[in-house]
Design a protein around this motif. Structure first.
Motif, PDB file in Angstrom:
ATOM      1  N   MET A  75       0.658   2.183  -3.684  1.00 41.61           N
ATOM      2  CA  MET A  75      -1.281   2.427  -4.153  1.00 41.61           C
ATOM      3  C   MET A  75      -0.913   3.487  -3.295  1.00 41.61           C
ATOM      4  N   SER A  76      -0.546   4.588  -3.577  1.00 39.62           N
ATOM      5  CA  SER A  76      -1.087   6.144  -2.947  1.00 39.62           C
ATOM      6  C   SER A  76      -2.651   6.221  -2.970  1.00 39.62           C
ATOM      7  N   LEU A  77      -2.859   7.131  -2.308  1.00 38.76           N
ATOM      8  CA  LEU A  77      -4.524   7.872  -1.899  1.00 38.76           C
ATOM      9  C   LEU A  77      -4.296   8.774  -3.573  1.00 38.76           C
ATOM     10  N   GLU A  78      -3.243   9.220  -3.812  1.00 40.76           N
ATOM     11  CA  GLU A  78      -3.826  10.454  -4.617  1.00 40.76           C
ATOM     12  C   GLU A  78      -2.807   9.736  -6.057  1.00 40.76           C
ATOM     13  N   VAL A 137       0.594  -0.719   0.288  1.00 40.08           N
ATOM     14  CA  VAL A 137       0.295  -0.233   0.018  1.00 40.08           C
ATOM     15  C   VAL A 137       0.778   0.916  -0.065  1.00 40.08           C
ATOM     16  N   GLN A 158      -6.811   7.996 -11.518  1.00 39.90           N
ATOM     17  CA  GLN A 158      -7.094   6.820 -12.356  1.00 39.90           C
ATOM     18  C   GLN A 158      -8.206   7.585 -12.773  1.00 39.90           C
ATOM     19  N   LEU A 212      -4.395   6.576  -6.968  1.00 37.61           N
ATOM     20  CA  LEU A 212      -6.037   6.371  -6.654  1.00 37.61           C
ATOM     21  C   LEU A 212      -6.758   7.264  -7.375  1.00 37.61           C
ATOM     22  N   GLU A 213      -6.587   8.446  -6.745  1.00 39.14           N
ATOM     23  CA  GLU A 213      -7.493   9.455  -6.781  1.00 39.14           C
ATOM     24  C   GLU A 213      -7.052  10.064  -8.663  1.00 39.14           C
TER      25      GLU A 213
END
Lengths: 315, 277
Positions: free
Chosen positions: A303-306, A299, A311, A308-309
């Motif tokens: 799989m950083s939140l940034e 993670v 995408q 993911l966002e």
């Protein structure tokens, strides 16, 4: 997703949102999920840990529950079957996953071009990943049956002697590994193929024009660019392989003897075979810690939140 | 050889190799599909495949098997319930994470993903003891709740990008109109992320549909799901391979249909830790 009809942004809108954001709280939206997570994840984990400190028989008839502190953990370290299951588990991971990565990478490199029926073939190759795990285990068990199994049918035709594959400790272990490779290399392929498609073609063309041969391009250009994807695939596969249970359970039931009793199968046997819930929970906590370590690495790295966002909604 | 010819040869070679690979990958699947249409006795005698062995007997036996039908019904019910629960709860949480700024936001998002990756074996014994003491063992509610343990974090992670993609101007416009956050979520966001909800729902359903370990431990006769029922067709003296293959085919059909229909979303669906039983 593109939104063509966008309401006009206005100063008042921004102010209104800011005010609402200041007043509004995410808590009401998060509470239901947090309640479920608490009930079926956090509480069971804490409870597992508590149980692991007890001599806790499964059924009431099995005797009294007794607090023994770290007794189960000490007993595990001294248990030859525990080490055996750990050895089998690690062997499984170290044999199956490198082969899956190699096959997946090879296929991704090869199929990363236009050819007739390419789209259909690439889609169909992924089907084993979605084969129900227990059906996969049972189908392999079926194919490896003596006499009527597909493999023996074929070998008998060649004049080979009849072999009870799953009755032999070494063959059974190899079969479990082959089953996993068969099922999961397309998963690696799927990730790496997408990763390859993401490498800009002009980078590859530039390398080709500069006269770099295939191997040079592979090691100097493709693999370095593909590295994050490979790492993701590797970590996902490790996390997944750590918890393998159902396929093996229906394929060999951990046998013959203890030959395919991987970690989860032994954890299961401790609780529901030997009725020692405390010992089983100690194993569960051990497995949990290892899995969390790998999951956190994955993670954090990939799989950083940034990311993911970024995408958006359409990939 | 001209360049065009060379290209053609390579393309043909690649196709040939790809077909060979495909054959190996599909072989066990084909075996399962075909044997569902043969009698157990034919399978056990090791005869070669031939068209005149074709029969629907195994399917008839599966469909007449009350326990199996009940288990399949349970699988559908548990799949739908746990999907509805996870998508409902998960959409709210994904909205909370992606459209609010608050402390610990990242930590919360990451912990959901880590939760999705926990091994079921680490939780199932504790769940068994818990469910047994509060009467949830072998109930639809119990197994649904257990399936939510992986589906809720999964759905949240799948939906975050869909919520983030919604343009801020929608929110701003709605706020001017005096919407509360809740109406905003219901009337503005949910319709806009509808495609995401569908994708998440399909994968959540498949997760539940394929799940074996929780069902094995947490259910008995009443709430047993199909994977456990299918696994009981083989073992000891029962070797009803024909029925096993027929029942498996029934279970595989929706999964394969969804998989092929959802090509575009497969990678994200799988990378978020989906699909594995």
């Amino acid at each position: 997703m593109t939104f063509s009809r966008r309401p006009a942004t206005s100063q008042t809108g921004r102010v209104a949102l800011k005010r609402a954001g200041g007043q509004g709280s995410p808590v009401p939206f998060l509470i239901p999920a947090l309640l479920i997570v608490f009930a079926v994840l956090i509480f069971p984990i804490v409870f597992s840990f508590v149980v692991s400190l007890f001599d806790w028989p499964l059924s009431a008839g099995g005797g009294e529950r007794r607090f023994i502190g770290g007794g189960n953990y000490v007993a595990l370290v001294q248990d030859a079957e525990f080490w055996n299951s750990l050895k089998l588990q690690l062997g499984f991971i170290f044999i199956a996953i490198p082969l899956e990565l190699l096959l997946g990478l090879g296929a991704a490199l090869l199929l990363n071009r236009e050819f007739q029926g390419g789209r259909v073939i690439r889609a169909l190759i992924l089907l084993p990943v979605f084969f129900l795990p227990i059906v996969s285990g049972m189908t392999w068990r079926f194919m490896l049956q003596p006499r009527y199994g597909a493999l023996n049918n074929f070998l008998l035709m060649l004049g080979a002697p009849e072999i009870t594959w799953l009755g032999d400790p070494v063959f059974a272990y190899v079969a479990v590994i082959i089953q996993d490779i068969w099922r999961m290399w397309p998963f690696v392929f799927m990730l790496l193929y997408a990763g390859l498609a993401g490498i800009p073609t002009d980078v590859l063309e530039a390398a080709e024009i500069d006269g770099a041969g295939f191997w040079k391009r592979l090691f100097r250009v493709i693999l370095p660019l593909l590295y994050p994807t490979i790492l993701t695939a590797l970590l996902l596969r490790i996390i997944d392989a750590l918890r393998i249970f159902s396929e093996v359970y229906v394929m060999t039931e951990g046998g013959p003897g203890m030959a395919t009793t991987l970690f989860s199968l032994y954890t299961h046997r401790q609780a529901f075979g030997y009725m020692k819930v405390g010992m089983s929970s100690a194993m569960a906590i051990f497995l949990l810690l290892i899995s969390v370590a790998f999951a956190v690495t994955l993670v954090r790295k990939n799989m950083s939140l940034e990311k993911l966002e970024d995408q958006g909604g359409n990939r | 050889m001209t360049l065009a010819n060379r290209r053609k040869t390579i393309s043909a070679a690649v196709m040939f190799f790809a077909l060979a690979l495909l054959l190996v990958e599909l072989y066990p699947i084909i075996i399962t599909l075909l044997n569902g249409f043969r009698r157990d006795i034919v399978i056990l005698s090791g005869q070669k495949f031939s068209a005149n062995q074709f029969t629907l007997d195994s399917y008839m036996l599966v469909f007449k098997n009350k326990q199996m039908m009940k288990a399949m019904g349970n699988s559908i019910l548990v799949g739908l319930l746990s999907t509805a629960l996870s998508v409902g709860v998960g959409a709210m949480a994904a909205y909370g994470i992606s459209r609010f700024k608050f402390r610990g936001r990242n930590a919360l998002a990451y912990s959901f993903l880590v939760f999705r990756m926990l091994p079921q074996m680490s939780l199932v014994v504790a769940l068994y003891l818990m469910f047994r003491s509060i009467g949830l063992r072998d109930t639809i509610a119990g197994i649904t709740l257990a399936h939510s343990s992986f589906n809720v974090p999964y759905v949240i992670w799948m939906l975050i990008p869909f919520f983030t993609a919604v343009d801020k101007s929608y929110e701003e416009a709605a706020m001017v109109d005096g919407c509360t956050r809740w109406t905003l979520f219901r009337l503005v966001f949910l319709p806009l992320v509808a495609p995401g909800l569908v994708v998440a729902a399909v994968f959540a359903f498949i997760n539940s549909w394929n799940e074996f370990l929780y069902a094995l431990i947490l259910t008995g006769v009443k709430a047993r799901t199909a994977p456990v029922a299918i696994s009981s067709l083989i073992g000891g003296d029962t070797l009803t391979w024909g029925q096993m293959c027929a029942a498996s085919t029934v279970m595989l059909t929706p999964v394969f249909v969804f998989t092929l229909a959802m090509q575009r979303f497969l990678i994200r669906g799988v990378a978020a830790g989906g699909v594995k039983g």
